[in-house]
Scaffold this active site. Structure first.
Site, PDB file in Angstrom:
ATOM      1  N   ILE A   1      -4.023  -4.123  -6.034  1.00 50.41           N
ATOM      2  CA  ILE A   1      -4.428  -4.392  -7.417  1.00 50.41           C
ATOM      3  C   ILE A   1      -3.990  -5.783  -7.883  1.00 50.41           C
ATOM      4  O   ILE A   1      -4.042  -6.097  -9.066  1.00 50.41           O
ATOM      5  CB  ILE A   1      -3.895  -3.319  -8.381  1.00 50.41           C
ATOM      6  CG1 ILE A   1      -2.373  -3.211  -8.321  1.00 50.41           C
ATOM      7  CG2 ILE A   1      -4.547  -1.971  -8.090  1.00 50.41           C
ATOM      8  CD1 ILE A   1      -1.779  -2.242  -9.344  1.00 50.41           C
ATOM      9  N   GLY A   2      -3.544  -6.619  -6.933  1.00 56.45           N
ATOM     10  CA  GLY A   2      -3.288  -8.019  -7.269  1.00 56.45           C
ATOM     11  C   GLY A   2      -1.848  -8.386  -7.519  1.00 56.45           C
ATOM     12  O   GLY A   2      -1.563  -9.417  -8.149  1.00 56.45           O
ATOM     13  N   GLY A   3      -0.904  -7.592  -7.010  1.00 57.80           N
ATOM     14  CA  GLY A   3       0.511  -7.904  -7.220  1.00 57.80           C
ATOM     15  C   GLY A   3       0.909  -9.262  -6.690  1.00 57.80           C
ATOM     16  O   GLY A   3       1.641 -10.020  -7.346  1.00 57.80           O
TER      17      GLY A   3
ATOM     18  N   ASP B   1      -9.276  -6.545   0.775  1.00 61.56           N
ATOM     19  CA  ASP B   1      -8.681  -5.212   0.897  1.00 61.56           C
ATOM     20  C   ASP B   1      -9.817  -4.241   1.195  1.00 61.56           C
ATOM     21  O   ASP B   1     -10.972  -4.492   0.842  1.00 61.56           O
ATOM     22  CB  ASP B   1      -7.963  -4.800  -0.399  1.00 61.56           C
ATOM     23  CG  ASP B   1      -6.938  -3.690  -0.161  1.00 61.56           C
ATOM     24  OD1 ASP B   1      -7.352  -2.583   0.230  1.00 61.56           O
ATOM     25  OD2 ASP B   1      -5.740  -3.924  -0.375  1.00 61.56           O
TER      26      ASP B   1
ATOM     27  N   GLU C   1      -9.697  -6.746  10.193  1.00 58.62           N
ATOM     28  CA  GLU C   1     -10.075  -6.974  11.597  1.00 58.62           C
ATOM     29  C   GLU C   1     -11.381  -7.752  11.724  1.00 58.62           C
ATOM     30  O   GLU C   1     -11.685  -8.294  12.793  1.00 58.62           O
ATOM     31  CB  GLU C   1     -10.193  -5.637  12.325  1.00 58.62           C
ATOM     32  CG  GLU C   1      -8.859  -4.955  12.556  1.00 58.62           C
ATOM     33  CD  GLU C   1      -9.001  -3.620  13.249  1.00 58.62           C
ATOM     34  OE1 GLU C   1      -9.256  -3.597  14.469  1.00 58.62           O
ATOM     35  OE2 GLU C   1      -8.851  -2.582  12.566  1.00 58.62           O
TER      36      GLU C   1
ATOM     37  N   CYS D   1       1.887   0.695   4.635  1.00 60.11           N
ATOM     38  CA  CYS D   1       3.276   1.091   4.896  1.00 60.11           C
ATOM     39  C   CYS D   1       3.383   2.448   5.579  1.00 60.11           C
ATOM     40  O   CYS D   1       4.455   2.824   6.043  1.00 60.11           O
ATOM     41  CB  CYS D   1       4.062   1.112   3.590  1.00 60.11           C
ATOM     42  SG  CYS D   1       3.478   2.360   2.409  1.00 60.11           S
TER      43      CYS D   1
END
Length: 340
Positions: free
Chosen positions: A15-17, A36, A60, A81
């Site tokens: 979301i653009g952190g 993304d 990729e 993660c």
């Protein structure tokens, strides 16, 4: 003569952190390309960064040639993660979600203009095979790097979100790494919230003037209180900490984030003592125990006041996307250190 801006390639942009961190650092940088695969996150990103070239693509599919045409100086990224998280299967490099990261490592030696890297991930990444492959690739390309395990608490923010960070610089070594260095780089005017000197309570991060119908939206259901009251992490407005908010916040009760006693005039101890005597959940109602709102979580994570979700983004999706995001303030501080 106009100063040349740093060109950022933002991978796994969410979301653009990372984008907000670059803006907050105020280092003369521009996100020239963002990518993304998550369609919900991309919708939020485009809602807030309408001018950025943001694409829904698998990393990729990015070739060295395509990246070189963008001429980026910096790669900022927060790869998936799940292969390393404490609640996952910990398949590490065998997890299919690592394939895009492994592709990036193959591409890295062929990138002509990238000289800086900033990466965020969960605690656990530092002991993974993926980490070993990543640092090996950086070394072979002439990068020096520094690794950190940091939480926003280190920056006097009342929220725990311990994460792994790596910053890397090509052909230039650097000597730093103390918490004092990071504190010095910490932006004092974060997320448009005025924090009193020497105070880091939850209060300044909370929304004001709740209407009754708005409050009702966030109150914990009686059945949740009855079933999970023993494991709820209840916080007061005056508290100086809160638990990490995960993507499962409001969906699962245990270990997904704190809840707030909205009415601070009531005695928490007394009401819970009365509840324990007869099991009548009505005793807890005056406390107005509620979930933190998405805006409040965004405040704690350093997102600026002008950050917003599209109106059609469901409440559950907002919590999920924030839980998958990062602390803007910590990343901003590390970016400033990297560019010193």
């Amino acid at each position: 003569m106009e100063e040349t801006k740093l060109r950022i390639l933002e991978l796994y942009s969410g979301i653009g952190g990372m984008h907000y961190a670059a803006e907050l650092a105020n280092v003369g940088a521009e996100v020239v390309f963002s990518v993304d695969i998550n369609s919900s996150a991309n919708e939020v990103y485009r809602h807030n960064f309408k001018q950025t070239n943001q694409q829904s693509r698998n990393i990729e599919s990015l070739s060295a040639n395509e990246i070189n045409k963008l001429k980026p100086n910096v790669i900022m990224m927060s790869p998936p993660c799940q292969p390393f998280t404490r609640v996952g299967l910990k398949l590490d490099v065998e997890d299919s979600r690592c394939s895009s990261f492994l592709h990036l490592l193959d591409v890295l030696p062929h990138l002509e203009t990238v000289s800086l890297v900033l990466m965020e991930n969960v605690v656990g990444f530092e002991t993974s095979e993926m980490r070993n492959a990543f640092t090996k690739a950086l070394k072979s390309c002439g990068f020096y790097f520094q690794e950190f395990l940091l939480s926003p608490v280190s920056l006097q923010i009342p929220n725990s979100r311990n994460r792994y960070y790596l910053i890397a610089k090509k052909f230039t070594n650097f000597a730093f790494g103390t918490e004092t260095d990071i504190m010095t780089a910490f932006p004092s005017n974060s997320c448009d919230i005025t924090i009193p000197v020497g105070q880091k309570t939850l209060e300044p991060y909370l929304e004001k003037n709740f209407a009754d119908e708005e409050l009702a939206r966030y109150l914990l259901p009686a059945k949740t209180l009855m079933k999970y009251w023993r494991i709820l992490d209840v916080r007061q407005r005056s508290d100086i900490s809160s638990c990490c908010f995960t993507k499962a916040y409001t969906h699962y009760a245990e270990g997904t984030g704190s809840v707030l006693q909205h009415d601070s005039n009531e005695s928490f101890q007394e009401k819970f003592a009365d509840f324990e005597k007869d099991g009548n959940v009505a005793h807890l109602e005056p406390l107005q125990l509620r979930y933190f709102t998405p805006r409040e979580i965004a405040n704690l994570m350093g997102f600026p006041a002008h950050f917003s979700f599209p109106e059609n983004t469901s409440l559950r999706t907002r919590y999920r996307l924030l839980g998958n995001s990062l602390n803007v303030l910590v990343v901003s501080s590390l970016l400033k250190i990297l560019l010193k």
